[in-house]
Design a protein around this motif. Structure first.
Motif, PDB file in Angstrom:
ATOM      1  N   ASN A 237       6.923   6.161   4.463  1.00 14.58           N
ATOM      2  CA  ASN A 237       6.114   6.258   4.769  1.00 14.58           C
ATOM      3  C   ASN A 237       5.946   7.803   3.272  1.00 14.58           C
ATOM      4  O   ASN A 237       5.154   8.984   2.863  1.00 14.58           O
ATOM      5  N   SER A 238       6.951   7.623   3.590  1.00 16.91           N
ATOM      6  CA  SER A 238       7.312   9.356   2.086  1.00 16.91           C
ATOM      7  C   SER A 238       6.881   8.573   0.339  1.00 16.91           C
ATOM      8  O   SER A 238       7.456   7.642   0.034  1.00 16.91           O
ATOM      9  N   GLU A 239       6.420   9.771  -0.099  1.00 18.12           N
ATOM     10  CA  GLU A 239       5.719   9.520  -1.598  1.00 18.12           C
ATOM     11  C   GLU A 239       7.000   9.763  -2.443  1.00 18.12           C
ATOM     12  O   GLU A 239       6.462   9.960  -3.342  1.00 18.12           O
ATOM     13  N   HIS A 240       8.150  10.117  -1.796  1.00 17.42           N
ATOM     14  CA  HIS A 240       9.902  10.108  -3.014  1.00 17.42           C
ATOM     15  C   HIS A 240      10.056   9.674  -3.140  1.00 17.42           C
ATOM     16  O   HIS A 240       9.917   8.503  -2.259  1.00 17.42           O
ATOM     17  N   PHE A 247      14.254   2.950   0.974  1.00 13.24           N
ATOM     18  CA  PHE A 247      13.670   1.915   1.769  1.00 13.24           C
ATOM     19  C   PHE A 247      12.530   0.797   1.449  1.00 13.24           C
ATOM     20  O   PHE A 247      12.577   0.011   2.868  1.00 13.24           O
ATOM     21  N   GLU A 248      11.955   0.937  -0.491  1.00 15.90           N
ATOM     22  CA  GLU A 248      11.767  -0.442  -0.455  1.00 15.90           C
ATOM     23  C   GLU A 248      12.453  -1.936  -0.692  1.00 15.90           C
ATOM     24  O   GLU A 248      12.707  -2.533  -0.648  1.00 15.90           O
ATOM     25  N   ARG A 249      13.956  -0.803  -0.785  1.00 15.84           N
ATOM     26  CA  ARG A 249      15.573  -1.410  -0.534  1.00 15.84           C
ATOM     27  C   ARG A 249      15.441  -2.419  -2.332  1.00 15.84           C
ATOM     28  O   ARG A 249      15.603  -3.729  -2.160  1.00 15.84           O
ATOM     29  N   ARG A 250      15.576  -1.864  -3.365  1.00  8.80           N
ATOM     30  CA  ARG A 250      16.027  -1.973  -4.607  1.00  8.80           C
ATOM     31  C   ARG A 250      17.462  -1.340  -4.368  1.00  8.80           C
ATOM     32  O   ARG A 250      18.116  -1.170  -5.255  1.00  8.80           O
ATOM     33  N   PRO A 251      18.608  -2.420  -3.752  1.00  7.91           N
ATOM     34  CA  PRO A 251      19.494  -1.795  -3.529  1.00  7.91           C
ATOM     35  C   PRO A 251      20.331  -1.782  -5.387  1.00  7.91           C
ATOM     36  O   PRO A 251      20.929  -0.733  -5.154  1.00  7.91           O
ATOM     37  N   ASP A 252      20.360  -2.872  -6.414  1.00  4.40           N
ATOM     38  CA  ASP A 252      21.522  -2.458  -6.957  1.00  4.40           C
ATOM     39  C   ASP A 252      21.111  -1.506  -7.697  1.00  4.40           C
ATOM     40  O   ASP A 252      21.776  -0.762  -8.431  1.00  4.40           O
ATOM     41  N   GLU A 253      19.618  -1.942  -7.630  1.00  2.00           N
ATOM     42  CA  GLU A 253      18.976   0.325  -8.380  1.00  2.00           C
ATOM     43  C   GLU A 253      19.215   0.654  -8.271  1.00  2.00           C
ATOM     44  O   GLU A 253      19.831   2.207  -8.560  1.00  2.00           O
TER      45      GLU A 253
END
Ligand SMILES: Nc1ncnc2c1ncn2[C@@H]1O[C@H](COP(=O)(O)OP(=O)(O)OP(=O)(O)O)[C@@H](O)[C@H]1O
Ligand SMILES: [Mg+2]
Length: 260
Positions: A237-240, A247-253
């Motif tokens: 839930n972090s705003e950072h 945590f939204e996991r756009r792993p490549d980026e």
């Protein structure tokens, strides 16, 4: 002063830790506590300083400045004997397995038992077999490290780290190179060791599934600076931006965004 951390349950207290390689600052005033019996996960992009942090916490590299306390005692102030005693209470499995290639897998796992433990030599073989079977390597005891796959070597390194049932275990990317079934078995192993023996874990990992399953606390580094500490739920839930991105996991980026 030093009583506080142990009273509030912290087994390791890190304050204003600065780490440098030459003139380059790699960790910049890093501060956090690891609570006893917790699974503490360290996150961050490649090159942000995770392994460097573990090497400082385990006393393998002296800090440029700052405090790393075990039971209220700063490792910077420990003499050789005290440092060795502290290190006897921790198990370490580094990113590369660190096995000795000239010894069998079983001999590698037995090493901490032979070196430190006041372990009855007659028990060593059974302990080695037990630890190897815990990491799914029951049949590898008499093999040479060179005969194992990368993932198997990694697991042998984990078996060696837990050989003495140390109260604190450090794992640097334990599941890298493991298949999903092995990786989830490793999570179970960590949870069991925590529940059964109250072992404290400090783990560097990128595996979101694993983090969600095991982490009590997470710490996220970005270019050597702590940008987040808290529970997984708080992290989700972090705003950072960087924390959310992970945590939204756009792993490549995330993974390819290299730091200097
Ligand atoms: N022995 C060394 N000498 C000089 N610089 C180093 C040394 N070890 C690491 N570094 C540098 O320090 C920074 C942090 O490295 P570190 O290995 O701690 O990162 P990391 O977060 O563990 O990365 P990864 O996820 O790729 O394992 C990097 O810029 C790296 O190049
Ligand atoms: Mg690393």
């Amino acid at each position: 002063m030093s009583g506080n951390h142990t009273e509030n349950g912290a087994i390791i207290h890190v304050k204003d830790l600065v780490a440098k390689y030459g003139d380059t600052t790699v960790l910049d005033h890093v501060t956090f506590d690891v609570a006893r019996g917790n699974i503490f996960v360290i996150l961050g992009a490649s090159g942000c300083g995770k392994t460097t942090l573990l090497k400082h916490m385990t006393g393998l590299i002296p800090a440029a400045s700052g405090v790393i306390e075990y039971g209220g005692k700063n490792i910077a102030g420990m003499d050789e004997e005290e440092l060795a005693l502290m290190q006897r209470g921790i198990g370490i499995a580094f990113q590369s397995s660190g096995l000795f290639n000239s010894m069998t897998v079983g001999e590698n796992v037995a090493l901490p038992l032979v070196e430190y433990g006041e372990v009855d030599p007659r028990l060593i073989d059974s302990i080695v077999r037990l630890k190897l079977s815990l990491v799914g390597l029951a049949n590898a005891q008499h093999k040479m490290p060179g005969e194992l796959s990368g993932g198997m070597r990694k697991r042998a390194g984990l078996a060696r780290a837990i050989a003495l049932d140390p109260p604190i275990v450090f794992f640097d990317e334990p599941s890298a190179g493991l298949d999903p079934i092995m990786a989830s078995g490793l999570d179970e192993l960590v949870l069991n060791l925590k529940a059964l023996l109250g072992i404290t874990f400090v783990i560097v990992t990128h595996e979101l599934d694993s983090i969600r399953k095991v982490a009590d606390q997470v710490l996220m580094l970005d270019k050597g600076v702590v940008i987040f500490t808290g529970t997984v739920e708080e992290a989700e839930n972090s705003e950072h931006d960087r924390v959310r991105q992970f945590f939204e996991r756009r792993p490549d980026e995330f993974m390819t965004q290299r730091n200097i």
